[in-house]
Motif scaffolding. Structure first.
Motif, PDB file in Angstrom:
ATOM      1  N   ILE A  14      11.134  67.895  41.491  1.00  0.00           N
ATOM      2  CA  ILE A  14      10.358  67.431  40.353  1.00  0.00           C
ATOM      3  C   ILE A  14       9.916  66.003  40.615  1.00  0.00           C
ATOM      4  N   ALA A  17      10.415  62.185  37.926  1.00  0.00           N
ATOM      5  CA  ALA A  17      11.500  62.757  37.117  1.00  0.00           C
ATOM      6  C   ALA A  17      12.464  61.717  36.565  1.00  0.00           C
ATOM      7  N   GLY A  22       9.620  64.660  32.987  1.00  0.00           N
ATOM      8  CA  GLY A  22      10.197  64.879  34.306  1.00  0.00           C
ATOM      9  C   GLY A  22      11.710  64.904  34.267  1.00  0.00           C
ATOM     10  N   ASP A  40      11.383  59.796  41.879  1.00  0.00           N
ATOM     11  CA  ASP A  40      10.772  58.785  41.018  1.00  0.00           C
ATOM     12  C   ASP A  40      10.765  57.458  41.761  1.00  0.00           C
ATOM     13  N   ASN A 115       4.678  66.634  38.538  1.00  0.00           N
ATOM     14  CA  ASN A 115       4.683  65.950  37.253  1.00  0.00           C
ATOM     15  C   ASN A 115       4.228  64.490  37.340  1.00  0.00           C
TER      16      ASN A 115
END
Length: 315
Positions: A14, A17, A22, A40, A115
C-alpha cells in the motif's frame, strides 16, 4: 466469522500508507492475515507540497520528509499481532524499490493499492508547469513505476489484485484541479487497459473514487459531514475487490460514508449521417437533438463497442 474474507499467506503493498485511508487499508489487511508493506515517504502539510488526504492519499514530496509515519503504522500492526515492514521509497523516484522491499521481505506481491498522491491546487490561469509536472509525477508516473514492478511478480504468480485510486475530480472535473483531474482520470484509463491485459494471468484491476474525512477536509467541510466520512467506511469495498473470491475486473466505483456504487459509460444513440453525401456543420446543427437525445441509449464497455456505430455507416 466462518465466512470472513481473509488474506492469509498473501502480501499487500500500500503506497502512501502512513496516514488516512492508506493507514486504514494497511491495518485492515494486516488484521485479516496479510503481510503488509507500509510505504510512505512522510511529509508535512506545509509548503507547496501537501499530503493528499482530501481524496485519500498520504504521500508527500518536499519538506518535512520523515520515516516516522510508516514506522508508526508498522508498530501498530505488530502490536496487534500482525506482520508488516516499512518502506520509505518515493513512488515517482523508485517505485520499483517498493516492490523489491515486498519480495525481499515476504517473497511475493498479491495486492497492490496505488494510494499515494499529492495536491497542487490552483486555477488553470495560475497553474505552472511545475505544478502540473509534480502532480503527474506522483500520481501517474508513480503508479506506473510501482505497478510495472508488481506486474512482473504477479504474472509469474498468475495472481494479483490491483486497485487504482481516481477521484470525482477525475470523473467529473473540479475547479482549480486541472492537473489533479488529468492525473486521476489517467489512472482510470490505465486500469481499464491493465484489466484487459492481466485477466488471462489472474490479475484483476479495478478503480475506486473514495471520499473520506481528513486533516485537509476538516477546514472545508462542517463537522456533521466529516462525521459521516470515516476512512473505515471505504474498507468494505476495497476488501472485497482485493479478495481472491472477487471476479470484478476493469470497473470503477464511487465509495464513501457507507455508500458503494458502480459507474459505467452511457451514450446516446446519436446522429448517423451518410459520409458519402458530403457532410457539413449545418447537417449536425439541424439535427442536434438526435446527438443529445437520452431517450435511446447504449452502454459501451469496450473499444469495439464504440466502433460499432461507425461501422453502421460503412454498411
Amino acid at each position: 466469522m466462518s465466512n470472513q474474507l481473509r488474506y492469509d499467506g498473501q502480501v499487500a503493498v500500500i503506497t502512501g500508507a502512513g496516514n488516512g485511508l492508506g493507514k486504514v487499508y494497511a491495518l485492515f489487511f494486516a488484521s485479516r492475515g496479510a503481510k503488509v508493506v507500509v510505504n510512505d515517504l512522510g511529509g508535512s502539510m506545509s509548503g507547496s507540497c501537501r499530503s493528499l488526504l482530501y481524496h485519500f492519499a498520504n504521500y508527500v514530496t518536499g519538506d518535512g520528509a520523515s520515516n516516522r509515519a510508516a514506522d508508526l503504522v508498522v508498530e501498530e500492526i505488530k502490536k496487534a499481532g500482525g506482520e508488516a515492514v516499512a518502506d520509505y521509497n518515493s513512488v515517482s523516484d523508485n517505485g520499483a524499490g517498493i516492490i523489491k522491499t515486498a519480495v525481499e521481505k515476504f517473497g511475493r506481491v498479491d495486492i497492490l493499492i496505488n494510494n499515494a498522491g499529492i495536491l497542487r491546487d490552483t486555477s488553470f490561469v495560475k497553474m505552472t508547469e511545475k505544478d502540473w509536472d509534480a502532480v503527474y509525477s506522483v500520481h501517474v508516473k508513480g503508479t506506473f513505476l510501482v505497478t510495472k514492478a508488481a506486474w512482473d511478480v504477479m504474472r509469474k504468480q498468475s495472481y494479483g489484485r490491483i486497485i487504482n485510486v481516481t477521484s470525482t475530480a477525475g470523473l467529473y472535473g473540479n475547479f482549480g484541479q486541472a492537473n489533479y483531474s488529468m492525473a486521476k482520470l489517467g489512472l482510470l484509463g490505465l486500469a481499464k487497459t491493465l484489466a484487459l491485459e492481466g485477466e488471462g494471468k489472474g490479475i484483476l484491476v479495478n478503480t475506486i473514487a473514495p471520499l473520506a474525512a481528513s486533516r485537509l477536509t476538516e477546514t472545508a467541510l462542517p463537522a456533521e459531514i466529516l462525521n459521516f466520512l470515516k476512512p473505515e467506511a471505504v474498507i468494505p469495498l476495497v476488501g472485497y475487490l482485493c479478495h481472491s473470491s472477487c471476479s470484478e475486473n476493469g470497473q470503477v466505483y464511487e465509495v464513501g460514508a457507507g455508500w458503494f456504487a458502480k459507474l459505467r459509460w452511457q451514450r446516446s444513440e446519436g446522429l448517423l449521417l451518410d459520409p458519402k453525401k458530403g457532410l457539413t456543420p449545418e447537417d449536425v446543427r439541424d439535427q442536434w437533438n438526435k446527438v443529445e437525445d437520452w431517450n435511446r441509449v447504449s452502454y459501451p464497455v469496450s473499444a469495439s463497442d464504440s466502433f460499432a456505430e461507425i461501422m453502421k455507416a460503412k454498411l
